[in-house]
Design an enzyme around this catalytic site. Sequence first.
Site, PDB file in Angstrom:
ATOM      1  N   SER A   9       0.818  -1.144  -0.023  1.00  0.00           N
ATOM      2  CA  SER A   9      -0.029   0.097   0.010  1.00  0.00           C
ATOM      3  C   SER A   9       0.827   1.162   0.052  1.00  0.00           C
ATOM      4  CB  SER A   9      -0.945  -0.028   1.131  1.00  0.00           C
ATOM      5  OG  SER A   9      -2.062   0.695   1.164  1.00  0.00           O
ATOM      6  N   HIS A  52      -7.284  -6.306   0.456  1.00  0.00           N
ATOM      7  CA  HIS A  52      -6.218  -5.471   0.626  1.00  0.00           C
ATOM      8  C   HIS A  52      -4.905  -5.800   1.446  1.00  0.00           C
ATOM      9  CE1 HIS A  52      -3.965  -1.597  -0.210  1.00  0.00           C
ATOM     10  NE2 HIS A  52      -4.233  -1.105   1.004  1.00  0.00           N
ATOM     11  N   ASP A 112      -1.311  14.204  12.983  1.00  0.00           N
ATOM     12  CA  ASP A 112      -1.402  15.577  12.531  1.00  0.00           C
ATOM     13  C   ASP A 112      -0.641  15.698  11.170  1.00  0.00           C
ATOM     14  OD1 ASP A 112      -2.995  16.828  14.576  1.00  0.00           O
ATOM     15  OD2 ASP A 112      -1.398  17.352  15.835  1.00  0.00           O
TER      16      ASP A 112
END
Length: 257
Positions: A85, A234, A174
Amino acid sequence: MILNTISRGDGPALVLLHGLFGQAGNFGTVQRRLAQAGLRTIALDLRNHGASPRARGMDYRTMADDVRETLAALGVLPCAVLGHSMGGKAAMALALCHPAAISRLCVADIAPVRYPPHLATYAKAMRDLALLPSLTRAQADAALSPAVPDNGVRGFLLSNLRLGPTPEWRIDLDEIIDGMDDIQDWPEIDAPPFVAPTLFLAGARSHYVRPEHRPAIVALFPSARFVTLKNAGHWLHADDPEGFLTVVQAFSAMPPA
């Protein structure tokens, strides 16, 4: 940047790069089995994940540079690299930007294309979770369920949560949210195609690698071979570990170009 690593076994090096919200430990069982098969397996925490440093920037050239610097410090270059991924995109960027660093490349269930922005919802739901001292896993699971309805995906995300008197995420949400546009995208890399042995491994129940992606893949990786695991989605190494191991061991023995 020098990344955190988990190394097992001896022999030719095979580097393992996890996906978004993952960590080196995700490859634990696979890593042990490959080490038993005679490989030195090196799993990395990519930047802003696991025990690796936190820093600005989640673009794939930067992540590729982190990986190359870390592997150079370990003295294992050139070596085989397998990325899943997001880690697959970092591995592809490494192969194109620093082709001498990679002897062979395996890309697990990702293509060099831009993907829709659905993962930002997960990251924002994780950041919005109230990290109170009394927080339990069940409470965290319930809080995430509206944004992350799939039980398996929630469990994967919650593997990053450290509970206790001061709960915290083992991931810089963040920086990931700020860098989500780069994570979803694929950069234009002005470099020749990567011609060393390359394998694209996909899950039959996944929609990440589609037939229409093949022209983009072959343009950048003309030696690419394609394998699909019929019993996997996946998360290939979790859905079909035996099939994944069989293919990766065969990939490790592929003859050079």
